[in-house]
Design a protein around this motif. Sequence first.
Motif, PDB file in Angstrom:
ATOM      1  N   LEU A 313       0.819  -1.211   0.000  1.00 21.33           N
ATOM      2  CA  LEU A 313       0.000   0.000   0.000  1.00 21.33           C
ATOM      3  C   LEU A 313       0.859   1.270   0.000  1.00 21.33           C
ATOM      4  O   LEU A 313       0.467   2.314  -0.554  1.00 21.33           O
ATOM      5  CB  LEU A 313      -0.908  -0.025   1.246  1.00 21.33           C
ATOM      6  CG  LEU A 313      -2.030   1.018   1.324  1.00 21.33           C
ATOM      7  CD1 LEU A 313      -2.979   0.885   0.149  1.00 21.33           C
ATOM      8  CD2 LEU A 313      -2.795   0.884   2.632  1.00 21.33           C
ATOM      9  N   LEU A 314       2.037   1.186   0.619  1.00 25.16           N
ATOM     10  CA  LEU A 314       2.952   2.340   0.666  1.00 25.16           C
ATOM     11  C   LEU A 314       3.200   2.925  -0.723  1.00 25.16           C
ATOM     12  O   LEU A 314       3.323   4.132  -0.897  1.00 25.16           O
ATOM     13  CB  LEU A 314       4.303   1.911   1.272  1.00 25.16           C
ATOM     14  CG  LEU A 314       4.413   1.795   2.797  1.00 25.16           C
ATOM     15  CD1 LEU A 314       5.793   1.277   3.178  1.00 25.16           C
ATOM     16  CD2 LEU A 314       4.155   3.148   3.446  1.00 25.16           C
ATOM     17  N   VAL A 315       3.302   2.040  -1.709  1.00 26.13           N
ATOM     18  CA  VAL A 315       3.635   2.476  -3.074  1.00 26.13           C
ATOM     19  C   VAL A 315       2.571   3.411  -3.632  1.00 26.13           C
ATOM     20  O   VAL A 315       2.879   4.357  -4.346  1.00 26.13           O
ATOM     21  CB  VAL A 315       3.805   1.241  -3.996  1.00 26.13           C
ATOM     22  CG1 VAL A 315       3.967   1.678  -5.442  1.00 26.13           C
ATOM     23  CG2 VAL A 315       4.990   0.405  -3.540  1.00 26.13           C
ATOM     24  N   LEU A 388      -0.330   8.741   9.471  1.00 27.45           N
ATOM     25  CA  LEU A 388       0.605   9.704  10.026  1.00 27.45           C
ATOM     26  C   LEU A 388       1.890   9.750   9.203  1.00 27.45           C
ATOM     27  O   LEU A 388       2.424  10.828   8.912  1.00 27.45           O
ATOM     28  CB  LEU A 388       0.916   9.304  11.483  1.00 27.45           C
ATOM     29  CG  LEU A 388       1.549  10.408  12.322  1.00 27.45           C
ATOM     30  CD1 LEU A 388       0.554  11.539  12.544  1.00 27.45           C
ATOM     31  CD2 LEU A 388       2.015   9.840  13.662  1.00 27.45           C
ATOM     32  N   THR A 389       2.357   8.587   8.796  1.00 27.57           N
ATOM     33  CA  THR A 389       3.570   8.520   7.965  1.00 27.57           C
ATOM     34  C   THR A 389       3.391   9.338   6.682  1.00 27.57           C
ATOM     35  O   THR A 389       4.229  10.168   6.321  1.00 27.57           O
ATOM     36  CB  THR A 389       3.869   7.059   7.573  1.00 27.57           C
ATOM     37  OG1 THR A 389       3.961   6.283   8.759  1.00 27.57           O
ATOM     38  CG2 THR A 389       5.165   6.956   6.794  1.00 27.57           C
ATOM     39  N   PHE A 440      10.229   6.910   3.135  1.00 29.31           N
ATOM     40  CA  PHE A 440      10.546   5.541   3.564  1.00 29.31           C
ATOM     41  C   PHE A 440      11.295   5.513   4.890  1.00 29.31           C
ATOM     42  O   PHE A 440      11.153   4.584   5.671  1.00 29.31           O
ATOM     43  CB  PHE A 440      11.307   4.802   2.465  1.00 29.31           C
ATOM     44  CG  PHE A 440      10.387   4.321   1.379  1.00 29.31           C
ATOM     45  CD1 PHE A 440       9.531   3.244   1.619  1.00 29.31           C
ATOM     46  CD2 PHE A 440      10.336   4.945   0.147  1.00 29.31           C
ATOM     47  CE1 PHE A 440       8.650   2.801   0.639  1.00 29.31           C
ATOM     48  CE2 PHE A 440       9.456   4.508  -0.833  1.00 29.31           C
ATOM     49  CZ  PHE A 440       8.609   3.435  -0.586  1.00 29.31           C
ATOM     50  N   GLN A 441      12.066   6.551   5.165  1.00 25.04           N
ATOM     51  CA  GLN A 441      12.717   6.604   6.473  1.00 25.04           C
ATOM     52  C   GLN A 441      11.657   6.723   7.568  1.00 25.04           C
ATOM     53  O   GLN A 441      11.716   6.019   8.578  1.00 25.04           O
ATOM     54  CB  GLN A 441      13.678   7.809   6.555  1.00 25.04           C
ATOM     55  CG  GLN A 441      15.036   7.598   5.902  1.00 25.04           C
ATOM     56  CD  GLN A 441      15.797   6.426   6.525  1.00 25.04           C
ATOM     57  OE1 GLN A 441      15.534   6.020   7.649  1.00 25.04           O
ATOM     58  NE2 GLN A 441      16.701   5.843   5.754  1.00 25.04           N
ATOM     59  N   LEU A 447       6.484   2.712  11.315  1.00 22.64           N
ATOM     60  CA  LEU A 447       5.773   1.448  11.137  1.00 22.64           C
ATOM     61  C   LEU A 447       6.646   0.271  11.547  1.00 22.64           C
ATOM     62  O   LEU A 447       6.244  -0.887  11.408  1.00 22.64           O
ATOM     63  CB  LEU A 447       5.315   1.301   9.685  1.00 22.64           C
ATOM     64  CG  LEU A 447       4.448   2.453   9.156  1.00 22.64           C
ATOM     65  CD1 LEU A 447       4.168   2.278   7.675  1.00 22.64           C
ATOM     66  CD2 LEU A 447       3.141   2.526   9.943  1.00 22.64           C
ATOM     67  N   GLY A 448       7.858   0.550  11.980  1.00 21.69           N
ATOM     68  CA  GLY A 448       8.748  -0.495  12.454  1.00 21.69           C
ATOM     69  C   GLY A 448       9.111  -1.518  11.394  1.00 21.69           C
ATOM     70  O   GLY A 448       9.098  -2.729  11.625  1.00 21.69           O
TER      71      GLY A 448
END
Lengths: 449, 449
Positions: A313-315, A388-389, A440-441, A447-448
């Motif tokens: 999903l990040l992508v 949040l990220t 990504f950092q 998100l660990g």
Amino acid sequence: MQENFNMEELMDLLFTRQFRKLKDILTEMNEVDIATFIEELDSEKTVVVFRMLPKELASDVFACLEVDKQEHIINSITDYELGTIVDDLFVDDAVDMLEELPANVVKRVLKNARPDTRKLINQFLNYPENSAGSIMTAEYVGLKQSMTVEQAFAYIRKNGVDKETIYTCYVMDAKRRLEGVVTVKDLLMNPYEEIIGNIMDTHVIKAFTTEDQEEVADSFQKYDLLSLPVVDHEERLVGIVTVDDVVDVMEQEATEDFEKMAAMLPSEKPYLKTGVFQLAKNRIAWLLILMISSMITGGILAKYEAAFAVIPLLVTFIPMLTDTGGNAGSQSSTMIIRGMAVGEIEPGDLFKVLWKELRVGIIVGAILGFVNYVRLVILYPGKEMLCLTVVLSLMVTVVIAKTIGCVLPIAAKVFHMDPAIMAAPLITTIVDAVSLIIYFQLACSLLGL
Amino acid sequence: MQENFNMEELMDLLFTRQFRKLKDILTEMNEVDIATFIEELDSEKTVVVFRMLPKELASDVFACLEVDKQEHIINSITDYELGTIVDDLFVDDAVDMLEELPANVVKRVLKNARPDTRKLINQFLNYPENSAGSIMTAEYVGLKQSMTVEQAFAYIRKNGVDKETIYTCYVMDAKRRLEGVVTVKDLLMNPYEEIIGNIMDTHVIKAFTTEDQEEVADSFQKYDLLSLPVVDHEERLVGIVTVDDVVDVMEQEATEDFEKMAAMLPSEKPYLKTGVFQLAKNRIAWLLILMISSMITGGILAKYEAAFAVIPLLVTFIPMLTDTGGNAGSQSSTMIIRGMAVGEIEPGDLFKVLWKELRVGIIVGAILGFVNYVRLVILYPGKEMLCLTVVLSLMVTVVIAKTIGCVLPIAAKVFHMDPAIMAAPLITTIVDAVSLIIYFQLACSLLGL
């Protein structure tokens, strides 16, 4: 723009061969409009219509034509006709044309000019491109300090007819060094017996032959000039630049900035007259450079393959993040580049600009972040840390993008590079890389991963 | 740009209170330079220096000052001094200033103007923003057909001193309807007893009060004008536009296009004088619209989650693909938008433009594809199909991007929208979505995902 004449009527007269009537109408028309009409004609009709024009008007119209029409006419008329036209042209128009024509045509044109015209044209052709010398013309009114107003008027009446402007007259000494200027308004407001030396303005705003045409345009704009004298390094008057040419320079310089800011090499010709290969050549260099730069961004992404393998999903937030960052950065860089081009912003304003952009970045970033947060918590309930990220990355990206967008153009200027290259395309590429690292950092820590 | 005077010397004289010497130097200087000097001074010194200037010069300098300095001076001088300045200003300069000043200051300015000046200013203030009426001025020379050249000269000598230009004179009938123009050059080239009606040019290039200032600028550029008469809808002459104002309009219009093309609302004031909240306000609207649009792109990506879950490497080519597509598209749209702004490209040229961009896209796409292919087969040996997917997507994207980049601005024009909004930011967002669909569709078929 609406035409000031009836194109259809003229075409009709031409095609029904009512040449006398056509000639009568043309003779009454403005040379710019006649040129617009001729531009629409095929090769054969071009010469027919051009030969209809009275001698004086023919040269004026010729000066307004595009260079390919000029070339066609030159190739279709006799040496004698050509000689008359060249001698009638203002030197700046002749030089503009000759710079574009093929060598053999240039040779024929110069061969048929009068020796003094030829000498002048050759001299003017030698000034560097985009210098004051390359846009000036030689047809000005030169006066002497010792003349009276009456003598000046007599001189203008006798010699003024073929000057590019008569309204500003240039006062020179015996060695042609510029001593002052006097306007026709000054002449009209003073008695006939007044001496020019007493009424001329000695604080002359002038340019040197080698000065950049952009600086010439700046002077016109700052001082609201109608013409500007151009002197050589011994202060001798060699020509004048008139405001109509400056208007063209301004348009050309703005067009060049648009092209550079869209990652293209500036083109010499108008778009529709530029060949496909030339257009491709102007565009490929920056596309290649930027493509290779964005491969670096790809490399950054590759380092985080593990992260998006776990949460694909990040992508899906990448386009939103990089696009918004790129847009925010380009807004700032565009403002700064334009501000420097019009002389409002100087490198010394760096901290003022930076402070301003930082605050704008925070305001804009906060609003964008808020809108996004609302959308995300609705769409992805229970995934607060992911939301949040994304939102934090977005806000940090916007602020950094605005900072990069204002610092890089100013830095370019400091290092004597053209600020215009620090525009949207390059800023976007840089901001892409930065925003992905931030994203990504943050993802890894929050998100660990 | 270099200053034409010694700023340090002036400052020195001011701070050591050598006012007489300072005054002597200022009186000899150009009003633009004096204004540049005054802009550097604090409030108190501004008024000290301004009061040193002779009356005539004071109004000229006042017209060159920024509006905040003007406001400060207005608030520091007496009603009598204010009245003199306002009556001396050209109407266009007065209107420019009043449009920016707070209402109470405007009231005081108008109260102290002569009744006829006040009436004129009020009339000019009512013309729509960016219309010919809003940039024209009232100080022109009006002549009558029946006058002789000698009478015309006498009239100019008597009334010309406070006109914005005397070089083009306007010939009107008893109802102030414009009948023709005659230049001072025409007057000088004709005998004293000639009648104006015989030598005036009746083919007058003119503008209507409500016409857009961009069209006015186009006329100046096309016909190399120094001034242009502005008439109302009964053909009565109400004012003139002079070339110095057109030069400013051109710069302002280009700046607006730069701003719009970088997804900002055009700002009224120069960058450094615009507040942080105003800047943020100008930028947030498009950032929001574009952010929401790029969420759609994110949605497209989400549909292919399965694909990059299998081959995460696919993700690393996304920045290169979308950036290159965006850049290729912006190059085309910038060329077309600028071409339409300067009047070179018309909607009727659509197919000519499309055919050109298609060929440029193929050439550029082939080169970029080739370079990429070489790089990929070296970096990822044995993954020929993956390389092919990336390269094919890149080439198709570039061609489509160029097509979109040229079609959308022309389409905007056809639908009476501003082509400048179809610039880099919007094109990039659209091309992003298109390129990702192409990429993942190709990946799915070629890699069997």
